[in-house]
Design an enzyme around this catalytic site. Structure first.
Site, mmCIF file in Angstrom:
data_model
loop_
_atom_site.group_PDB
_atom_site.id
_atom_site.type_symbol
_atom_site.label_atom_id
_atom_site.label_comp_id
_atom_site.label_asym_id
_atom_site.label_seq_id
_atom_site.Cartn_x
_atom_site.Cartn_y
_atom_site.Cartn_z
ATOM 1 C CB SER A 98 -0.960 -0.048 1.196
ATOM 2 O OG SER A 98 -1.949 0.943 1.086
ATOM 3 C CG ASP A 227 -6.421 -3.329 -3.629
ATOM 4 O OD1 ASP A 227 -7.075 -2.478 -2.998
ATOM 5 O OD2 ASP A 227 -5.235 -3.597 -3.389
ATOM 6 C CG HIS A 256 -5.393 -2.683 0.129
ATOM 7 N ND1 HIS A 256 -4.703 -2.381 -1.026
ATOM 8 C CD2 HIS A 256 -4.912 -1.825 1.083
ATOM 9 C CE1 HIS A 256 -3.852 -1.403 -0.797
ATOM 10 N NE2 HIS A 256 -3.949 -1.053 0.476
#
Length: 276
Positions: A98, A227, A256
């Site tokens: 991320s 995601d 995610h």
């Protein structure tokens, strides 16, 4: 003690160092809100296999100091670089998730490949989801502003309501338990409100296109097909297209949180990448 001081402003930062000191080095950079514990399904088994697995708690996260400043990408990447210097790590496989992927990219921009041999972007925010002149199909600024406003208004609700999509629990991929989801929601509160707000602002202004095209080490991009936090077409696929020679692995039905839902597959990819 597993602490060192930032070379920028003296902030005390916590790190984890698992596995044999002479093993191939994997350095993990975690997502926003979590700390190094998010990588437990990677660091523990890979350390047991002989890899040296190192993770840094970002400032304002986990057991690192709570601070007001230092959340711009240069300083965050500088903290990462200071850890590599502190432990004198070399031939590193750098793994960012991320916003941690953005920090990893900026580290290469600032320091090059002096210590890093290869880079893995896992559900990465790089090059950035926001609409820009070179990314007209990106997320409108007002949408990102609304997300950040919702976080500031009630971050407990933000974490709780986002968990289902984060782990793509509505899809037929590998499940995670209710207990694990509750645990991870709780761990999000290990990050200070200040750190969470600051990172939201970083993501809203993120554009790493000029940096990705200059990366000159092997790059693996791992991304989930579903995601929601960092949509594949806006981040992972763009990153893979921008980095010369990058390899893209798309996990079907992954969100995610693929580090948990698809842990075995991710470990297999990281293991092979680090040994290549």
């Amino acid at each position: 003690m597993p602490y060192f001081e930032s070379s920028t402003d003296g902030t005390r930062l916590h790190f984890v160092d698992y596995g044999p000191a002479d093993g191939p080095v994997l350095v993990f950079v975690h997502s926003a809100y979590f700390a190094t514990e998010m990588w437990e399904y990677q660091m523990l088994p890979l350390a047991a296999e002989g890899f040296r697995c190192v993770g840094l708690d970002r400032r304002g996260h986990g057991r690192s100091d709570d601070v007001w400043g230092g959340f711009d990408l240069d300083i965050l990447a500088g903290d990462l670089g200071a850890l590599l210097d502190h432990l004198d790590l070399r031939d590193v496989t750098l793994i960012g998730h991320s916003v941690g992927a953005a920090e990893a990219v900026r580290h290469l921009t600032l320091r090059g490949t002096e210590r890093v041999a290869r880079l893995a972007l896992v559900a990465g925010m790089a090059p950035g989801p926001a609409r820009s002149t070179d990314h007209p199909d990106g997320v409108a600024p007002e949408v990102l502003d609304a997300v950040n406003a919702a976080f500031r208004a009630d971050r407990a609700r933000f974490f709780a309501e986002g968990a289902e999509a984060f782990f793509a629990r509505h899809l037929p991929g590998p499940p995670v338990s209710d207990a694990y989801v509750a645990y991870m929601v709780g761990r999000c509160h290990g990050a200070t409100a200040r750190a969470g707000v600051a990172l939201g602002e970083v993501v809203a202004g993120l554009n790493l296109v000029p940096e990705l095209v200059k990366i000159d080490c092997p790059v693996l991009v791992v991304h989930g097909s579903d995601d929601v936090s960092a949509p594949l077409e806006l981040t992972g696929r763009r990153a893979a297209d921008l980095v010369p020679g990058a390899r893209l692995h798309v996990y079907e039905y992954a969100g995610h949180g693929l580090f948990a839902t698809h842990a075995d597959r991710l470990n297999e990819d990281l293991r092979a990448f680090a040994r290549a």
